[in-house]
Scaffold this motif. Structure first.
Motif, short mmCIF file in Angstrom:
data_model
loop_
_atom_site.label_atom_id
_atom_site.label_comp_id
_atom_site.label_asym_id
_atom_site.label_seq_id
_atom_site.Cartn_x
_atom_site.Cartn_y
_atom_site.Cartn_z
N ARG A 1 -55.03 68.27 -55.18
CA ARG A 1 -55.91 69.30 -55.74
C ARG A 1 -55.12 70.57 -56.06
N ARG A 2 -54.23 70.94 -55.15
CA ARG A 2 -53.45 72.16 -55.37
C ARG A 2 -52.52 72.00 -56.58
N TYR B 1 -45.01 72.27 -51.04
CA TYR B 1 -45.79 71.27 -50.32
C TYR B 1 -46.09 71.80 -48.92
N ASP B 2 -47.03 71.17 -48.26
CA ASP B 2 -47.45 71.59 -46.93
C ASP B 2 -46.42 71.11 -45.91
N ARG C 1 -55.23 61.86 -42.94
CA ARG C 1 -55.64 63.22 -42.57
C ARG C 1 -56.14 64.02 -43.78
N GLY C 2 -56.08 63.45 -44.97
CA GLY C 2 -56.51 64.17 -46.16
C GLY C 2 -55.47 65.11 -46.73
N ASP C 3 -54.25 65.10 -46.17
CA ASP C 3 -53.22 66.03 -46.64
C ASP C 3 -52.80 65.72 -48.08
N ASP D 1 -54.64 64.36 -50.46
CA ASP D 1 -55.72 64.81 -51.35
C ASP D 1 -55.66 66.31 -51.58
N ARG D 2 -55.42 67.06 -50.50
CA ARG D 2 -55.33 68.51 -50.64
C ARG D 2 -54.14 68.91 -51.51
N HIS D 3 -53.02 68.22 -51.32
CA HIS D 3 -51.84 68.50 -52.14
C HIS D 3 -52.13 68.20 -53.61
#
Length: 476
Positions: A375-376, A136-137, A367-369, A371-373
């Motif tokens: 997709r990944r 995860y980020d 922040r869209g975090d 959504d990015r997670h």
């Protein structure tokens, strides 16, 4: 700066061990032996793939495994480097290594490597229910918690949840699941179990009859029974709950139409419409659990039951499969009058969702975090699912491989427990379909989860399982 180009990498295409696993072990041994020193730069995945005459995927999988174990580190705009020697590492060799002299030599597969008794640290967990939480980020996660820490603690707790988070979740559901809702339709929970408990409080009462899919999610049975309901097993087939023959006196029916647990079926549109017609005729409320609906492979999403008839459906969702169970945030979507009743009951039993956790999740959404997670992880899970289909598809029938984080591998009933036991001896943990049945077991096989194991472990575990299912070769 010296790179891997000058090293004598040798991979065997005749070996049963996948090329990416061979390369992973080769690089790991080179770093252990000091042939690759801390701080040295590795070639790009494209460059090394060209040198070895393999697909780029072979190299990227090897690099990703070594990143996860702490052997490699990335430097923005610079490439991939051997991590410093003081970096915490988790060595997980995939096969026996036979060095030639003082430097890594050609790969020689150890044919007995997968037959040795497994220790707890070697186990490959292919049981369902757990997502991948090691990728995860971290920067986004820390940023979200700093944002939550900047806000003062509240003296009271809103039983609906933080207004800001409810707005963001409503927007997320509209985008990710095409569910047309506003914040007035969203109540923030601690997850699916909490949502089920709130539904039981509001909809059942002592002695009410609650239908639960059979086989199905055992937590639903437990929660409803704990609230005094009479649990009624409702049969399912390969598509989901069987509508014809549903009892007329159910107050609640719990169902998983997007990806039936554990069989994996997707309830077809005509059957969804018949199910809603049944609910309207009987006055029952359908509790729709969308526990892993964000993950789909090669199929278009089907409309949520809630979107087809918001008056008869409560929709449950959770972040436990997206971020991890420890986050402890989910949602309950329903009509405003039902949510008002649930919120009042929630206050009466002092049930609440952590305010700081809600603030952190709101930041991830804003922040869209998240959504990015998502997709990944869709890409990551798709690769693991493809590996299962490729390895196990030829030896058994697979169900439910178009969505979610698990599949059902059908097996003859007299073989299941033996396969589970022998797989455990060889280091692979499996779950059988028997545990998920409420009444007589009708479908037999293994419920294989691919959320918590790495791609390399999924590959190795499935190969062991395929060997066990196929059985020993015929003599002759």
């Amino acid at each position: 700066m010296r790179t891997l180009v000058d090293l004598p990498v040798s991979l065997s295409r005749e070996s049963s061990t996948p090329l990416s696993a061979q390369l992973t072990d080769w690089l790991r041994h080179a770093m252990l032996a000091g042939t690759l020193a801390p701080g040295e730069r590795l070639p790009s995945s494209r460059g090394l793939a060209a040198q070895l005459v393999v697909s780029r995927t072979v190299v990227t999988e090897a690099y990703q495994q070594l990143y996860a174990e702490g052997w490699l580190e990335g430097r923005h705009g610079s490439g991939t480097f051997v991590a410093p020697s003081d970096t915490p590492r988790r060595e997980t060799p995939r096969a026996a290594w036979h060095p030639d002299g003082t430097s890594p030599g050609a790969w020689r597969p150890d044919e007995n490597a997968d037959r040795r008794p497994a220790t707890p640290g070697d186990l490959i967990d292919l049981t369902p229910g757990t997502p991948w939480v090691r990728d995860y980020d971290r920067a986004a996660w820390k940023r979200a918690w700093r944002s939550a820490g900047d806000l003062p603690l509240r003296g009271t707790s809103d039983p609906y949840g933080l207004p800001r988070l409810r707005e963001l979740l409503a927007d997320h559901l509209r985008r990710a699941r095409a569910v047309p809702v506003g914040p007035e339709n969203v109540l923030v929970t601690r997850g699916t179990g909490n949502g089920l408990d709130l539904c039981a409080l509001a909809l059942l009462g002592g002695g009410g009859r609650a239908g639960v899919e059979d086989p199905g999610y055992h937590v639903a049975r437990t929660v409803f029974a704990a609230r005094g309901a009479r649990v009624v097993p409702c049969p399912v087939d390969e598509d989901g709950v069987i509508v014809d023959g549903l009892p007329e006196d159910l107050r609640v029916l719990y169902t998983t139409p997007a990806h039936q647990y554990p069989l994996g079926g997707r309830l077809p549109i005509p059957r969804r419409e018949r199910l809603l017609a049944w609910a309207r005729r009987t006055g029952a409320t359908i509790v729709e659990d969308d526990y892993d609906g964000e993950f789909r492979y090669d199929v278009a999403p089907l409309p949520a039951l809630y979107g087809l008839d918001p008056s008869r459906v409560v929709l449950l969702g959770t972040l436990s499969k997206t971020l991890g169970p420890d986050v402890g945030v989910g949602w309950l979507v329903g009509a405003p009058d039902l949510l008002a009743r649930i919120a009042a009951l929630r206050e009466s039993v002092s049930d609440r969702t952590s305010g700081p956790v809600q603030q952190a999740v709101a930041t991830l959404l804003e922040r869209g975090d998240l959504d990015r997670h998502l997709r990944r992880m869709r890409l990551e899970y798709a690769r693991r699912r493809a590996q299962i289909v490729e390895t196990l598809g030829p030896v058994c029938r697979l169900r439910g491989d178009t969505a979610g984080l698990h599949v059902l591998a059908e097996l003859p009933p007299d073989t299941v427990q033996g396969v589970v036991a022998r797989a455990r001896e060889r280091g692979v943990l499996l779950d059988s379909a028997q545990r998920h049945h409420h009444s007589r077991e009708r479908l037999h096989g293994l419920v294989i989860g691919y959320g918590s194991a790495s791609l390399a472990d999924v590959r190795r575990g499935c190969q062991i399982l395929a060997d066990l299912i196929a059985g020993p070769p015929a003599e002759g």
